[in-house]
Design a protein around this motif. Structure first.
Motif, PDB file in Angstrom:
ATOM      1  N   ARG A  96       0.872  -1.173   0.000  1.00  0.00           N
ATOM      2  CA  ARG A  96       0.000   0.000   0.000  1.00  0.00           C
ATOM      3  C   ARG A  96       0.902   1.214   0.000  1.00  0.00           C
ATOM      4  NH1 ARG A  96      -1.879   3.997   3.169  1.00  0.00           N
ATOM      5  NH2 ARG A  96      -0.638   3.288   4.941  1.00  0.00           N
ATOM      6  N   LEU A  97       0.867   1.972  -1.073  1.00  0.00           N
ATOM      7  CA  LEU A  97       1.666   3.187  -1.127  1.00  0.00           C
ATOM      8  C   LEU A  97       1.127   4.202  -0.133  1.00  0.00           C
ATOM      9  CD1 LEU A  97       2.125   3.602  -4.994  1.00  0.00           C
ATOM     10  CD2 LEU A  97       3.841   2.818  -3.342  1.00  0.00           C
ATOM     11  N   PRO A  98       2.000   4.998   0.488  1.00  0.00           N
ATOM     12  CA  PRO A  98       1.520   6.014   1.436  1.00  0.00           C
ATOM     13  C   PRO A  98       0.509   6.938   0.768  1.00  0.00           C
ATOM     14  CG  PRO A  98       3.911   5.828   1.541  1.00  0.00           C
ATOM     15  CD  PRO A  98       3.468   4.994   0.372  1.00  0.00           C
ATOM     16  N   GLY A  99      -0.584   7.201   1.473  1.00  0.00           N
ATOM     17  CA  GLY A  99      -1.632   8.055   0.929  1.00  0.00           C
ATOM     18  C   GLY A  99      -2.759   7.296   0.265  1.00  0.00           C
ATOM     19  N   GLN A 100      -2.582   5.991   0.041  1.00  0.00           N
ATOM     20  CA  GLN A 100      -3.648   5.186  -0.544  1.00  0.00           C
ATOM     21  C   GLN A 100      -4.547   4.632   0.557  1.00  0.00           C
ATOM     22  OE1 GLN A 100      -1.599   2.241  -2.963  1.00  0.00           O
ATOM     23  NE2 GLN A 100      -1.860   3.507  -4.805  1.00  0.00           N
ATOM     24  N   GLU A 160       4.237  22.147  -0.931  1.00  0.00           N
ATOM     25  CA  GLU A 160       5.029  21.116  -0.253  1.00  0.00           C
ATOM     26  C   GLU A 160       6.480  21.535  -0.113  1.00  0.00           C
ATOM     27  OE1 GLU A 160       3.383  16.906  -1.710  1.00  0.00           O
ATOM     28  OE2 GLU A 160       3.493  18.399  -3.325  1.00  0.00           O
ATOM     29  N   LEU A 161       7.020  22.145  -1.165  1.00  0.00           N
ATOM     30  CA  LEU A 161       8.421  22.572  -1.139  1.00  0.00           C
ATOM     31  C   LEU A 161       8.632  23.678  -0.109  1.00  0.00           C
ATOM     32  CD1 LEU A 161      11.171  22.059  -2.419  1.00  0.00           C
ATOM     33  CD2 LEU A 161      10.608  23.754  -4.171  1.00  0.00           C
ATOM     34  N   ALA A 162       7.617  24.512   0.099  1.00  0.00           N
ATOM     35  CA  ALA A 162       7.729  25.557   1.118  1.00  0.00           C
ATOM     36  C   ALA A 162       7.939  24.946   2.502  1.00  0.00           C
ATOM     37  CB  ALA A 162       6.470  26.428   1.113  1.00  0.00           C
ATOM     38  N   ILE A 163       7.272  23.829   2.776  1.00  0.00           N
ATOM     39  CA  ILE A 163       7.443  23.136   4.056  1.00  0.00           C
ATOM     40  C   ILE A 163       8.776  22.399   4.101  1.00  0.00           C
ATOM     41  CG2 ILE A 163       6.530  21.319   5.562  1.00  0.00           C
ATOM     42  CD1 ILE A 163       4.821  23.825   5.551  1.00  0.00           C
ATOM     43  N   GLN A 164       9.059  21.612   3.066  1.00  0.00           N
ATOM     44  CA  GLN A 164      10.250  20.765   3.090  1.00  0.00           C
ATOM     45  C   GLN A 164      11.535  21.583   3.040  1.00  0.00           C
ATOM     46  OE1 GLN A 164       9.714  18.064   4.123  1.00  0.00           O
ATOM     47  NE2 GLN A 164       8.565  16.622   2.874  1.00  0.00           N
ATOM     48  N   GLY A 165      11.557  22.650   2.239  1.00  0.00           N
ATOM     49  CA  GLY A 165      12.750  23.477   2.180  1.00  0.00           C
ATOM     50  C   GLY A 165      13.057  24.140   3.506  1.00  0.00           C
ATOM     51  N   ALA A 166      12.035  24.692   4.168  1.00  0.00           N
ATOM     52  CA  ALA A 166      12.234  25.319   5.469  1.00  0.00           C
ATOM     53  C   ALA A 166      12.630  24.287   6.521  1.00  0.00           C
ATOM     54  CB  ALA A 166      10.970  26.058   5.893  1.00  0.00           C
ATOM     55  N   LEU A 186       8.504  20.920  11.509  1.00  0.00           N
ATOM     56  CA  LEU A 186       9.232  19.653  11.380  1.00  0.00           C
ATOM     57  C   LEU A 186       8.270  18.467  11.404  1.00  0.00           C
ATOM     58  CD1 LEU A 186      12.419  20.232  13.573  1.00  0.00           C
ATOM     59  CD2 LEU A 186      12.145  20.491  11.104  1.00  0.00           C
ATOM     60  N   LEU A 187       7.254  18.531  12.241  1.00  0.00           N
ATOM     61  CA  LEU A 187       6.283  17.440  12.280  1.00  0.00           C
ATOM     62  C   LEU A 187       5.477  17.369  10.986  1.00  0.00           C
ATOM     63  CD1 LEU A 187       5.005  17.752  15.965  1.00  0.00           C
ATOM     64  CD2 LEU A 187       6.509  15.992  15.019  1.00  0.00           C
ATOM     65  N   MET A 188       5.138  18.515  10.404  1.00  0.00           N
ATOM     66  CA  MET A 188       4.448  18.514   9.111  1.00  0.00           C
ATOM     67  C   MET A 188       5.352  17.936   8.033  1.00  0.00           C
ATOM     68  SD  MET A 188       2.495  22.214   9.214  1.00  0.00           S
ATOM     69  CE  MET A 188       1.940  22.093   7.508  1.00  0.00           C
ATOM     70  N   SER A 189       6.645  18.261   8.077  1.00  0.00           N
ATOM     71  CA  SER A 189       7.593  17.706   7.111  1.00  0.00           C
ATOM     72  C   SER A 189       7.661  16.188   7.219  1.00  0.00           C
ATOM     73  CB  SER A 189       8.981  18.317   7.343  1.00  0.00           C
ATOM     74  OG  SER A 189       9.960  17.695   6.525  1.00  0.00           O
ATOM     75  N   GLU A 190       7.655  15.667   8.459  1.00  0.00           N
ATOM     76  CA  GLU A 190       7.661  14.215   8.649  1.00  0.00           C
ATOM     77  C   GLU A 190       6.403  13.584   8.089  1.00  0.00           C
ATOM     78  OE1 GLU A 190       8.254  13.436  12.769  1.00  0.00           O
ATOM     79  OE2 GLU A 190      10.205  14.444  12.849  1.00  0.00           O
ATOM     80  N   GLN A 191       5.273  14.251   8.278  1.00  0.00           N
ATOM     81  CA  GLN A 191       4.025  13.737   7.715  1.00  0.00           C
ATOM     82  C   GLN A 191       4.099  13.684   6.188  1.00  0.00           C
ATOM     83  OE1 GLN A 191       0.907  12.695   8.959  1.00  0.00           O
ATOM     84  NE2 GLN A 191       1.906  12.539  10.955  1.00  0.00           N
ATOM     85  N   LEU A 192       4.647  14.731   5.575  1.00  0.00           N
ATOM     86  CA  LEU A 192       4.759  14.764   4.112  1.00  0.00           C
ATOM     87  C   LEU A 192       5.780  13.756   3.602  1.00  0.00           C
ATOM     88  CD1 LEU A 192       4.637  18.630   3.578  1.00  0.00           C
ATOM     89  CD2 LEU A 192       2.865  16.987   2.944  1.00  0.00           C
ATOM     90  N   ASP A 193       6.722  13.353   4.464  1.00  0.00           N
ATOM     91  CA  ASP A 193       7.707  12.347   4.076  1.00  0.00           C
ATOM     92  C   ASP A 193       7.181  10.926   4.226  1.00  0.00           C
ATOM     93  OD1 ASP A 193       9.910  13.703   3.095  1.00  0.00           O
ATOM     94  OD2 ASP A 193      10.817  13.995   5.071  1.00  0.00           O
ATOM     95  N   ASP A 194       6.299  10.721   5.211  1.00  0.00           N
ATOM     96  CA  ASP A 194       5.945   9.348   5.587  1.00  0.00           C
ATOM     97  C   ASP A 194       4.490   8.959   5.344  1.00  0.00           C
ATOM     98  OD1 ASP A 194       8.571   9.100   6.507  1.00  0.00           O
ATOM     99  OD2 ASP A 194       8.032   9.761   8.531  1.00  0.00           O
TER     100      ASP A 194
END
Length: 553
Positions: A96-100, A160-166, A186-194
């Motif tokens: 199951r890909l993340p987000g599915q 997304e890049l605004a969060i991940q870059g910062a 940082l927690l939002m970045s982890e959510q977008l990563d995982d």
């Protein structure tokens, strides 16, 4: 004879041909052949570590992609008659890909049973079609996730890049104390990563391009599969290069990508808020009133004094007295991260809070993953804006995990209201017959038989009514539009009604309505996030508290 459950999956014609060859070789029917290979596949998968389990490249690349209903489908149905429980076991060990999710929009739906069937057949008998030609057919789950993460980096959107870059910048200089906004970032970045990902044809197209570069059906492809599986430092460098590549004025992904990326950022923030809400709820001792701001979608929640939480540690059975209270609908019990949460109980956890039976009975009808949003809904301070909460100094718990006052000031959150249908408000004695008639007439005048126009939002703010306590709630479907006259609930959270002597019937109905209204507000905020994605805001718009622009390292 074991009970047999019948279901079906859709697979490519070449998969059906491979299954026919297996059936011929084993001298059994196609029906029996698919059962045999699936049983063998599940046993092998269960013996592997989760990251070492196998999947087929067609699953990773979502081949064939879902198309419009008018387009003829390339896949064909395969009927499955499986022993009871076998399909569930197959789903557990599949990719199951993340987000599915099992039930979702066609771009987001997971197909774990299809993956199990296709992979089970591919292990026994190779198959091919023009799209799959030249690709490594079977790979491990961790390698599939490594490929998917590269495709995500290739198609990352501006929000997304605004969060991940910062987040990269904050991690690089980390060493001191994080501000609440930086922690949330940082927690939002982890959510977008995982966990939080958007899915669309453009993202799978990018994954296909990367697969044709990396996962060729030869020794080099096998080596690259190992590289994707291990996700070492050079893999991380490749991901960062793809993430920060200059695409010029060309959009990353299809026309809808910025909207989907914006909603992904919003959902990441919402997930962080729910996790913080869970931690806050678990720590309630009931000795004082506690309040907390939920930045997404923008409301305050209030736990009354005298309402505490008991947490059953991992691996422990629910104590007998709590189990008895739960069976009597005197407390709510639900699982969180292997623990069991018991709420609400009196300080000291010696007895349940009297009067919560209607709430507990309603919670028992929900799925375990829905109980947390139900608890949030009954604690929402309806009619109190976030700004008013902060200005009145009732606001944030000083635990370092709440939203900053800068975030509250930065965004003008609308005041959340609990709107009740006027017919129910009349039945419960909250309004009189004249008020009900006036509200119904206003609703009829505003939208008697209108159809939904192109571009009209699914979830909208309530329209004007006869006076400030009445309004018209508009619900839209694909082509229809319905107006419902509603009355504004004046008394705050539903939890407070437990102490107000309100009848159990009304408390139960208000709790159910509060959950409905909370979900509608969440969907409306997420829809607004979709529209925000196309408005070319500065990067700081997407960051908690409007954190300033920084140069990624």
């Amino acid at each position: 004879m074991a009970a047999v459950r019948e279901t079906n999956v859709r697979v490519l014609p070449c998969v059906l041909n491979a299954l026919d060859r297996i059936a011929l070789r084993r001298g059994v029917s196609r029906d029996e052949a698919v059962r045999q290979v699936l049983v063998e596949h599940i046993a092998a998968q269960e013996a592997r570590d989760p990251e070492d389990r196998l999947t087929h490249i067609a699953t990773v690349l979502r081949h064939p992609l879902p198309g419009p209903r008018s387009r003829e489908r390339a896949d064909q149905p395969l009927r499955l008659r499986l022993p009871e429980g076998l399909a569930d076991r197959a789903r557990v060990v599949s990719l199951r890909l993340p987000g599915q999710h099992p039930r979702a929009h066609k771009d987001y739906v997971a197909r774990p049973l299809t993956d199990a069937v296709v992979t089970a057949i591919a292990v026994q008998e190779r198959f091919n079609d023009p799209f799959l030609d030249g690709l490594l057919p079977v790979l491990r789950h961790n390698a599939a996730l490594g490929l998917w993460q590269l495709a995500v980096a290739e198609t990352i959107t501006k929000p997304e890049l605004a969060i991940q870059g910062a987040a990269e910048y904050v991690r690089a200089r980390m060493g001191g104390t994080l501000t609440p906004d930086e922690r949330r970032l940082l927690l939002m970045s982890e959510q977008l990563d995982d966990e939080v990902f958007w899915h669309a044809e453009s993202r799978f197209t990018a994954a296909t391009k990367l697969a044709r570069e990396l996962l060729t059906d030869d020794d080099n492809g096998a080596a690259k599969e190992k590289w994707l599986y291990e996700q070492g430092s050079d893999w991380h460098e490749r991901r960062l290069d793809l993430r920060h590549a200059d695409h010029g004025s060309q959009p990353r992904g299809g026309w809808e990508a910025d909207g989907r990326g914006s909603t992904a950022v919003w959902r990441a923030g919402r997930n962080v808020d729910l996790q913080d809400f869970t931690d806050w709820l678990r720590a309630l001792d009931g000795r004082t009133t506690r309040r907390r701001i939920m930045p997404a979608p923008g409301w305050s929640v209030r736990a009354p004094a005298g309402w505490a939480t008991h947490v059953v540690p991992r691996g422990r059975e629910l104590p007998e007295r709590f189990a008895q209270w739960a069976a009597q609908d005197r407390v709510l019990v639900w699982p969180v991260d292997g623990r069991q949460i018991v709420w609400p109980v009196r300080p000291g956890h010696t007895r349940p809070v009297p009067g919560v039976e209607p709430l507990a009975a309603l919670a028992r009808t929900l799925r375990p993953q829905e109980v947390l949003e139900f608890v949030e809904a009954i604690l929402i301070e309806w009619g109190t804006s976030v700004t008013d909460a902060v200005d009145a100094s009732i606001g944030l718990d000083d635990d370092g995990s709440g939203a900053s006052s800068e975030l509250v000031v930065e965004f003008d959150f609308p005041t959340p209201y609990l709107w009740l249908p006027v017919d129910k408000a009349f039945d419960f004695g909250f309004i009189d017959a004249g008020q009900r008639r006036a509200a119904m007439a206003a609703a009829y005048e505003q939208a008697p038989h209108r159809t939904r126009s192109a571009g009209e939002r699914i979830v909208s703010e309530p329209g004007p009514g006869p006076d400030r306590d009445f309004t018209v709630l508009i619900t839209r479907r694909r082509k229809s539009r319905k107006s419902k006259p509603v009355w504004r609930w004046p008394r705050g959270s539903v939890a407070e009604e437990v102490f107000a002597g309100t009848s159990p019937e009304i408390v139960s109905w208000l709790a159910d309505r509060s959950l409905w209204m909370a979900r509608r507000t969440v969907f409306g905020a997420m829809e607004q996030a979709w529209h925000d994605g196309f408005d070319h805001y500065a990067a700081s718009f997407w960051r908690p508290g409007g954190l300033a622009d920084t140069d990624p390292v």
